[in-house]
Design an enzyme around this catalytic site. Structure first.
Site, PDB file in Angstrom:
ATOM      1  CG  ASN A  13      -1.519   1.172   1.198  1.00 59.17           C
ATOM      2  OD1 ASN A  13      -1.836   2.008  -0.068  1.00 59.17           O
ATOM      3  ND2 ASN A  13      -2.692   1.456   2.744  1.00 59.17           N
ATOM      4  CE  LYS A  15       0.094   3.326   4.806  1.00 57.46           C
ATOM      5  NZ  LYS A  15       0.242   2.843   6.327  1.00 57.46           N
ATOM      6  CG  HIS A 101      -5.478   1.510   4.288  1.00 56.81           C
ATOM      7  ND1 HIS A 101      -5.349   2.771   5.598  1.00 56.81           N
ATOM      8  CD2 HIS A 101      -4.538   0.979   4.797  1.00 56.81           C
ATOM      9  CE1 HIS A 101      -4.491   2.817   6.416  1.00 56.81           C
ATOM     10  NE2 HIS A 101      -3.596   1.294   5.750  1.00 56.81           N
ATOM     11  CD  GLU A 103      -2.178   5.376   6.338  1.00 55.64           C
ATOM     12  OE1 GLU A 103      -2.455   5.529   5.491  1.00 55.64           O
ATOM     13  OE2 GLU A 103      -1.651   4.540   7.410  1.00 55.64           O
ATOM     14  CD  GLU A 173      -3.303  -2.423   7.414  1.00 56.73           C
ATOM     15  OE1 GLU A 173      -2.157  -2.569   6.239  1.00 56.73           O
ATOM     16  OE2 GLU A 173      -4.199  -1.095   7.142  1.00 56.73           O
ATOM     17  N   GLY A 179       2.410   2.413  10.307  1.00 57.51           N
ATOM     18  CA  GLY A 179       3.186   3.266  10.582  1.00 57.51           C
ATOM     19  C   GLY A 179       4.184   3.711  11.883  1.00 57.51           C
ATOM     20  CB  SER A 219       5.275  -2.367  11.892  1.00 53.16           C
ATOM     21  OG  SER A 219       4.543  -0.491  12.090  1.00 53.16           O
TER      22      SER A 219
HETATM   23  P1  13P Z   1       2.996   0.286   7.661  1.00 52.64           P
HETATM   24  O1  13P Z   1       3.322  -1.197   7.418  1.00 52.64           O
HETATM   25  O2  13P Z   1       3.951   1.342   6.850  1.00 52.64           O
HETATM   26  O3  13P Z   1       3.470   0.299   9.056  1.00 52.64           O
HETATM   27  O4  13P Z   1       1.858   0.594   7.146  1.00 52.64           O
HETATM   28  C1  13P Z   1       0.665  -0.740   7.059  1.00 52.64           C
HETATM   29  C2  13P Z   1      -0.376  -0.116   5.890  1.00 52.64           C
HETATM   30  O5  13P Z   1      -1.397   0.714   6.877  1.00 52.64           O
HETATM   31  C3  13P Z   1      -0.610  -0.811   4.610  1.00 52.64           C
HETATM   32  O6  13P Z   1      -2.322  -1.020   4.383  1.00 52.64           O
END
Ligand code: 13P
Length: 257
Positions: A13, A15, A101, A103, A173, A179, A219
């Protein structure tokens, strides 16, 4: 059915990262690195920003990498300034789309109901959905992870048929692990992926529960991937930061074999 029979999915992903030129380069670099890796039974997906789709689809042509988007709208078309429909994604060569997601839930007002609407639109357009669910840190500390993740899964899958579930992948997740560098332990990841599988067994059948790929995200990196991916209920990964580095992403792909 055991884990070995389920599809392994390693999805990046990206982002809000990479311009189209950078996207093409990253796809090229990932492909170079995985050229010697046996990836039978493993889907490799890069979910990229909308503006990178064209460049990414072209760069991935003839490779084992499939291109996904990071969101889609629930309507087929209409007065929704700034939005992108699932049909538009499909027409651009997109095969996967991330829906729900954390976010989007945290910063853009996404609710379980809009997740359900988007998921239907994506499936109707012929896309494979990566549905994201996961609890906040406070919710884990309150001991309500199971309730939260079960509720998110049930509402997202409202009126989704058992046949349609063949095109749904679920990503667990935990929001506190995204992150932050704080990974769930492999036991925590396995436990919640198992809880989601039980929800699917109740909603559909044991067969569908055992056939659905459930990924872990939060992560995941080149160092911890092997252990997480070895767990019985973890069928792959949804990877943020580490998917932006060809070397790290290809190590994770290798760890999934
Ligand atoms: P990270 O791997 O940067 O923690 O992000 C995970 C994520 O949100 C994947 O959709």
């Amino acid at each position: 059915m055991n884990k070995a029979k389920r599809k392994t999915v390693i999805a990046g992903n990206w982002k809000m990262n990479k311009t189209p030129v950078e996207a093409a380069q990253l796809i090229y670099d990932i492909n170079q690195r995985i050229s010697n890796i046996e990836t039978k039974g493993c889907e490799i997906v890069a979910c990229v920003p909308f503006v990178d789709i064209d460049a990414a689809v072209k760069a991935a042509d003839g490779t084992r990498i499939k291109i996904g988007a990071e969101n889609c709208h629930w309507a087929k078309s209409g007065a929704f300034t700034g939005e992108i429909s699932a049909d538009m994604l499909k027409a651009c060569g997109v095969e996967y789309v991330i829906i729900g997601h954390s976010e989007r839930r945290q910063y853009f007002g996404e609710t379980d109901l809009t997740v359900n609407q988007r998921l239907h639109a994506a499936l109707e357009a012929g896309l494979t959905v990566i549905l994201c669910v996961g609890e906040l840190l406070e919710q884990r500390e309150q001991g309500i992870t199971e309730e939260i993740v079960s509720m998110q899964t049930k509402i997202a899958l409202l009126n989704v048929t058992e046949e349609q579930m063949k095109n749904v992948v679920i990503a667990y997740e935990p929001v506190w692990a995204i992150g932050t560098g704080k990974t769930a332990t492999s036991e925590q990841a396995d436990e919640v992926c198992g809880i989601i599988r039980n929800v699917l067994a109740k909603l559909y059948s044991k067969k569908t529960a055992e056939a659905t790929s459930i990924l872990y995200g939060g992560s995941m990196n080149a160092k911890n991937a092997k252990e997480l991916l070895s767990m019985e209920n973890v069928d792959g990964g949804l990877i943020g930061g580490a998917s932006l580095k060809a070397e790290d992403f290809s190590i994770i792909i290798e760890a999934a074999q």
